[in-house]
Design an enzyme around this catalytic site. Structure first.
Site, PDB file in Angstrom:
ATOM      1  N   ASN A   1     -11.120  -2.781  -5.226  1.00  0.00           N
ATOM      2  CA  ASN A   1     -10.365  -1.820  -6.047  1.00  0.00           C
ATOM      3  C   ASN A   1     -11.079  -1.456  -7.355  1.00  0.00           C
ATOM      4  O   ASN A   1     -10.704  -0.486  -8.025  1.00  0.00           O
ATOM      5  CB  ASN A   1      -8.941  -2.317  -6.338  1.00  0.00           C
ATOM      6  CG  ASN A   1      -8.006  -2.212  -5.138  1.00  0.00           C
ATOM      7  OD1 ASN A   1      -7.102  -3.034  -4.948  1.00  0.00           O
ATOM      8  ND2 ASN A   1      -8.203  -1.193  -4.297  1.00  0.00           N
TER       9      ASN A   1
ATOM     10  N   ASP B   1       0.834  -1.208   0.000  1.00  0.00           N
ATOM     11  CA  ASP B   1       0.000   0.000   0.000  1.00  0.00           C
ATOM     12  C   ASP B   1       0.865   1.252   0.000  1.00  0.00           C
ATOM     13  O   ASP B   1       1.969   1.261   0.540  1.00  0.00           O
ATOM     14  CB  ASP B   1      -0.917  -0.035   1.236  1.00  0.00           C
ATOM     15  CG  ASP B   1      -2.102   0.900   1.099  1.00  0.00           C
ATOM     16  OD1 ASP B   1      -2.357   1.395  -0.022  1.00  0.00           O
ATOM     17  OD2 ASP B   1      -2.777   1.146   2.113  1.00  0.00           O
TER      18      ASP B   1
HETATM   19  C1  IPE Z   1      -5.498  -2.810  -0.210  1.00  0.00           C
HETATM   20  O1  IPE Z   1      -5.144  -1.473  -0.346  1.00  0.00           O
HETATM   21  C2  IPE Z   1      -5.495  -3.475  -1.564  1.00  0.00           C
HETATM   22  C3  IPE Z   1      -4.182  -3.667  -2.179  1.00  0.00           C
HETATM   23  C4  IPE Z   1      -3.031  -3.350  -1.650  1.00  0.00           C
HETATM   24  C5  IPE Z   1      -4.224  -4.277  -3.480  1.00  0.00           C
HETATM   25  P1  IPE Z   1      -6.231  -0.322  -0.517  1.00  0.00           P
HETATM   26  O2  IPE Z   1      -5.466   0.933  -0.652  1.00  0.00           O
HETATM   27  O3  IPE Z   1      -7.174  -0.664  -1.610  1.00  0.00           O
HETATM   28  O4  IPE Z   1      -6.998  -0.419   0.868  1.00  0.00           O
HETATM   29  P2  IPE Z   1      -7.886   0.656   1.651  1.00  0.00           P
HETATM   30  O5  IPE Z   1      -8.915   1.151   0.676  1.00  0.00           O
HETATM   31  O6  IPE Z   1      -6.971   1.773   2.067  1.00  0.00           O
HETATM   32  O7  IPE Z   1      -8.434  -0.073   2.815  1.00  0.00           O
HETATM   33  C1  IPE Z   2      -1.547   0.345  -3.398  1.00  0.00           C
HETATM   34  O1  IPE Z   2      -1.378   1.712  -3.449  1.00  0.00           O
HETATM   35  C2  IPE Z   2      -1.800  -0.260  -4.764  1.00  0.00           C
HETATM   36  C3  IPE Z   2      -3.143  -0.800  -4.957  1.00  0.00           C
HETATM   37  C4  IPE Z   2      -4.129  -0.763  -4.102  1.00  0.00           C
HETATM   38  C5  IPE Z   2      -3.390  -1.435  -6.225  1.00  0.00           C
HETATM   39  P1  IPE Z   2      -2.605   2.709  -3.385  1.00  0.00           P
HETATM   40  O2  IPE Z   2      -2.997   3.068  -4.773  1.00  0.00           O
HETATM   41  O3  IPE Z   2      -3.675   2.181  -2.533  1.00  0.00           O
HETATM   42  O4  IPE Z   2      -1.904   3.962  -2.701  1.00  0.00           O
HETATM   43  P2  IPE Z   2      -2.517   4.934  -1.609  1.00  0.00           P
HETATM   44  O5  IPE Z   2      -3.063   4.085  -0.505  1.00  0.00           O
HETATM   45  O6  IPE Z   2      -3.585   5.732  -2.281  1.00  0.00           O
HETATM   46  O7  IPE Z   2      -1.360   5.768  -1.178  1.00  0.00           O
HETATM   47 MG    MG Z   3      -4.110   2.343  -0.564  1.00  0.00          MG
END
Ligand code: IPE
Ligand code: IPE
Ligand code: MG
Length: 228
Positions: free
Chosen positions: A64, A16
């Site tokens: 997602n 993340d």
């Molecule tokens: C969890 O991260 C999913 C992945 C890392 C693929 P998110 O960024 O989607 O999670 P939330 O929305 O902050 O809980």
């Molecule tokens: C994790 O990074 C990747 C996926 C969930 C696919 P994010 O896109 O969730 O990054 P933040 O949480 O917005 O920083």
């Molecule tokens: Mg995230």
């Protein structure tokens, strides 16, 4: 570290912070995801070198899909490019690629590429790299329970046997980057007795050295499984 210190067989990572990494630099989110792929490359190499039996990476959750279509498309095309550019290295290093989650919901070209990659590495006996695609733990448990019920009584064992992770070692260590302290529908069942490790490092900055730090922390944990 004493020789009887626990040694992790199966580590999972909630990767993340790609968006925040990009935002901090006033860069497009897509670039954060691109750098995230580079971190995946390094961490998979590190996991192999550290002799992990299994590494599970959360790449795309069932939630997602709520992101803007453009971002979902970017993530899909990065995934394709990653398989095309890195499959040879992993296949030759003995990595067995596995997918958890219902990736058949993705576009046919992605599904085809993923199937080919999985088939190509299916005979490998090195580190298992499980990539979670369109994965949600609640969805996985519901699918597993349905299959278990069709065969007989529902018990923790019969459900476990139908989970996407059924052929993997038990989950030892669950890492989340970026400072968020939640599971976001990842491996809820498997994490029952996993050790948790949260770090503020944003995923694009994550390296094999960070993984090693988490494993060192794991080695000093005392696991009791309810006993004493
Ligand atoms: C969890 O991260 C999913 C992945 C890392 C693929 P998110 O960024 O989607 O999670 P939330 O929305 O902050 O809980
Ligand atoms: C994790 O990074 C990747 C996926 C969930 C696919 P994010 O896109 O969730 O990054 P933040 O949480 O917005 O920083
Ligand atoms: Mg995230």
């Amino acid at each position: 570290m004493s020789s009887d210190a626990p040694r992790a067989r199966h580590v999972a990572i909630i990767m993340d912070g790609n968006g925040r990494w990009a935002k901090k630099r006033r860069l497009p989110r897509a670039l954060g995801h691109q750098r995230g792929v580079e971190a995946v490359r390094k961490v998979v190499r590190g996991a192999r070198e550290l002799g992990l039996e299994a590494l599970t990476l959360y790449a795309f959750s069932t939630e997602n899909w709520r992101r803007p279509e453009e971002e979902v498309t970017d993530l899909m095309s990065l995934m394709k490019r990653f398989i095309i550019s890195d499959l040879d290295e992993f296949a030759e290093a003995g990595v067995r690629l596995k997918i958890i989650g219902d990736y058949t919901a993705f576009k046919p070209d992605v599904v085809e590429l993923v199937d080919k990659a999985v088939n190509r590495t299916s005979g490998n006996s090195g580190t298992t790299l499980a990539v979670a695609l369109n994965y949600g733990s609640q969805d996985e448990i519901a699918r597993a329970a349905t299959k278990a019920a069709a065969k007989g009584p529902i018990t923790p064992e019969t459900i476990s046997a139908e989970l996407d992770t059924a052929d993997m070692p038990p989950l030892d260590l669950l890492i989340r980057t970026s400072g968020e302290v939640r599971l976001s529908n990842f491996l809820l069942w498997q994490a029952a007795y996993a050790e948790m490790y949260f770090t503020d490092v944003l995923w694009p900055d994550y390296t094999a050295e960070h993984l090693k730090e988490a494993l060192d922390a794991f080695a000093s944990r005392e696991r009791r499984y309810g006993g004493r």
